[in-house]
Design a protein around this motif. Structure first.
Motif, PDB file in Angstrom:
ATOM      1  N   ILE A   1      27.790  -3.264  14.601  1.00  0.00           N
ATOM      2  CA  ILE A   1      28.253  -2.339  13.550  1.00  0.00           C
ATOM      3  C   ILE A   1      27.389  -1.074  13.551  1.00  0.00           C
ATOM      4  CG2 ILE A   1      28.379  -2.007  11.039  1.00  0.00           C
ATOM      5  CD1 ILE A   1      29.225  -4.955  10.867  1.00  0.00           C
ATOM      6  N   ILE A   2      26.063  -1.275  13.642  1.00  0.00           N
ATOM      7  CA  ILE A   2      25.133  -0.123  13.649  1.00  0.00           C
ATOM      8  C   ILE A   2      25.431   0.773  14.849  1.00  0.00           C
ATOM      9  CG2 ILE A   2      22.705   0.526  13.949  1.00  0.00           C
ATOM     10  CD1 ILE A   2      22.034  -2.020  12.264  1.00  0.00           C
ATOM     11  N   GLN A   3      25.601   0.131  16.028  1.00  0.00           N
ATOM     12  CA  GLN A   3      25.898   0.913  17.244  1.00  0.00           C
ATOM     13  C   GLN A   3      27.181   1.728  17.058  1.00  0.00           C
ATOM     14  OE1 GLN A   3      26.027  -1.972  20.381  1.00  0.00           O
ATOM     15  NE2 GLN A   3      24.093  -1.275  21.263  1.00  0.00           N
ATOM     16  N   ALA A   4      28.230   1.065  16.569  1.00  0.00           N
ATOM     17  CA  ALA A   4      29.530   1.725  16.385  1.00  0.00           C
ATOM     18  C   ALA A   4      29.422   2.863  15.368  1.00  0.00           C
ATOM     19  CB  ALA A   4      30.557   0.718  15.932  1.00  0.00           C
ATOM     20  N   THR A   5      28.672   2.634  14.296  1.00  0.00           N
ATOM     21  CA  THR A   5      28.555   3.629  13.211  1.00  0.00           C
ATOM     22  C   THR A   5      27.802   4.868  13.673  1.00  0.00           C
ATOM     23  OG1 THR A   5      28.555   1.838  11.598  1.00  0.00           O
ATOM     24  CG2 THR A   5      27.752   3.976  10.848  1.00  0.00           C
TER      25      THR A   5
ATOM     26  N   PHE B   1      25.088 -13.361  13.182  1.00  0.00           N
ATOM     27  CA  PHE B   1      25.159 -12.289  12.186  1.00  0.00           C
ATOM     28  C   PHE B   1      24.363 -11.069  12.642  1.00  0.00           C
ATOM     29  CE2 PHE B   1      23.227 -10.163   8.512  1.00  0.00           C
ATOM     30  CZ  PHE B   1      24.369  -9.703   7.874  1.00  0.00           C
ATOM     31  N   GLU B   2      23.174 -11.323  13.225  1.00  0.00           N
ATOM     32  CA  GLU B   2      22.319 -10.212  13.690  1.00  0.00           C
ATOM     33  C   GLU B   2      23.005  -9.440  14.802  1.00  0.00           C
ATOM     34  OE1 GLU B   2      19.344  -7.795  13.083  1.00  0.00           O
ATOM     35  OE2 GLU B   2      19.634  -9.607  11.892  1.00  0.00           O
TER      36      GLU B   2
ATOM     37  N   GLU C   1      26.206   2.737   3.733  1.00  0.00           N
ATOM     38  CA  GLU C   1      26.296   4.146   3.316  1.00  0.00           C
ATOM     39  C   GLU C   1      26.807   5.018   4.466  1.00  0.00           C
ATOM     40  OE1 GLU C   1      23.244   7.538   1.728  1.00  0.00           O
ATOM     41  OE2 GLU C   1      22.706   5.456   1.274  1.00  0.00           O
ATOM     42  N   ALA C   2      26.280   4.741   5.676  1.00  0.00           N
ATOM     43  CA  ALA C   2      26.698   5.508   6.854  1.00  0.00           C
ATOM     44  C   ALA C   2      28.170   5.266   7.166  1.00  0.00           C
ATOM     45  CB  ALA C   2      25.833   5.127   8.048  1.00  0.00           C
ATOM     46  N   MET C   3      28.596   3.968   7.050  1.00  0.00           N
ATOM     47  CA  MET C   3      30.000   3.636   7.300  1.00  0.00           C
ATOM     48  C   MET C   3      30.909   4.304   6.263  1.00  0.00           C
ATOM     49  SD  MET C   3      29.705  -0.402   8.280  1.00  0.00           S
ATOM     50  CE  MET C   3      31.460  -0.653   8.435  1.00  0.00           C
ATOM     51  N   GLN C   4      30.456   4.311   4.997  1.00  0.00           N
ATOM     52  CA  GLN C   4      31.237   4.923   3.910  1.00  0.00           C
ATOM     53  C   GLN C   4      31.402   6.420   4.154  1.00  0.00           C
ATOM     54  OE1 GLN C   4      32.519   2.996   1.288  1.00  0.00           O
ATOM     55  NE2 GLN C   4      33.745   4.809   0.989  1.00  0.00           N
ATOM     56  N   LYS C   5      30.320   7.027   4.659  1.00  0.00           N
ATOM     57  CA  LYS C   5      30.346   8.475   4.946  1.00  0.00           C
ATOM     58  C   LYS C   5      31.399   8.786   6.005  1.00  0.00           C
ATOM     59  CE  LYS C   5      27.312  12.301   6.158  1.00  0.00           C
ATOM     60  NZ  LYS C   5      26.019  12.701   6.698  1.00  0.00           N
TER      61      LYS C   5
END
Length: 196
Positions: free
Chosen positions: A150-154, A143-144, A174-178
């Motif tokens: 995901i963080i890297q891609a976002t 999961f980590e 929030e960042a992904m939603q943006k």
């Protein structure tokens, strides 16, 4: 073990008492035989007297002695009956104590078996708990890694600021939603332009 020792001590006391009673019984039987011999001697003596010797005094005296001896015999027979009764009771107590020793031993064996089964169940639970913990660590690790991807891609998308410090899950969402909203708006703009 304590219960068995206690029962065995009781059994030894009862058996010792039984031996003592039997010894007393033998002594009483011996005395009874002696009294019977004396009684027979008196009867023989009385029978061998001549007619002249059987004076009234002698007869009275012998009858008295005879009565005394008969009373002693009766008393000793009664005592023997009492001793026999006591022996029977003691034998019953010894048998009961022996049965209790066997029952206690069986109970201890059952307890030992139950303890063994409980220990086996505990070991199985510990093994399952270890397997579950290993599986949880593996899932957490996966999961980590997924979250980091995901963080890297976002945050590699142009126009998104790099994160300052540790991110919460809400901040990542929030960042992904943006990004999603901005792309949706851009697509809508393109559609509007092409329709003109």
């Amino acid at each position: 073990p304590g219960a068995i020792s206690s029962l065995q001590r009781q059994m030894e006391i009862q058996e010792s008492e039984l031996r003592r009673i039997r010894s007393e019984k033998e002594l009483l039987q011996k005395q009874l035989r002696e009294r019977e011999v004396q009684l027979q001697a008196v009867s023989d003596k009385f029978g061998s007297l001549t007619e002249e010797q059987r004076q009234e005094e002698a007869v009275v005296m012998m009858e008295q002695e005879n009565q005394n001896l008969q009373q002693v015999v009766t008393e000793q027979e009664f005592q023997l009956a009492e001793q026999n009764k006591l022996i029977s009771e003691l034998q019953g107590t010894v048998s009961q104590l022996q049965a209790e020793v066997v029952t206690t031993r069986l109970h201890l064996l059952e307890q030992k078996q139950a303890q063994k089964e409980t220990q086996s169940q505990l070991e199985a639970l510990q093994h399952t708990e270890l397997q579950t913990r290993v599986a949880l660590e593996l899932i957490s690790s996966k999961f980590e890694r997924y979250r980091n991807k995901i963080i890297q891609a976002t945050f590699s998308v142009e126009g998104i600021q790099d994160p300052q410090g540790e991110l919460t899950d809400d901040e990542v969402l929030e960042a992904m939603q943006k990004i999603f909203n901005e792309r949706t708006e851009f697509q809508q703009m393109l559609k509007n332009k092409s329709s003109r």
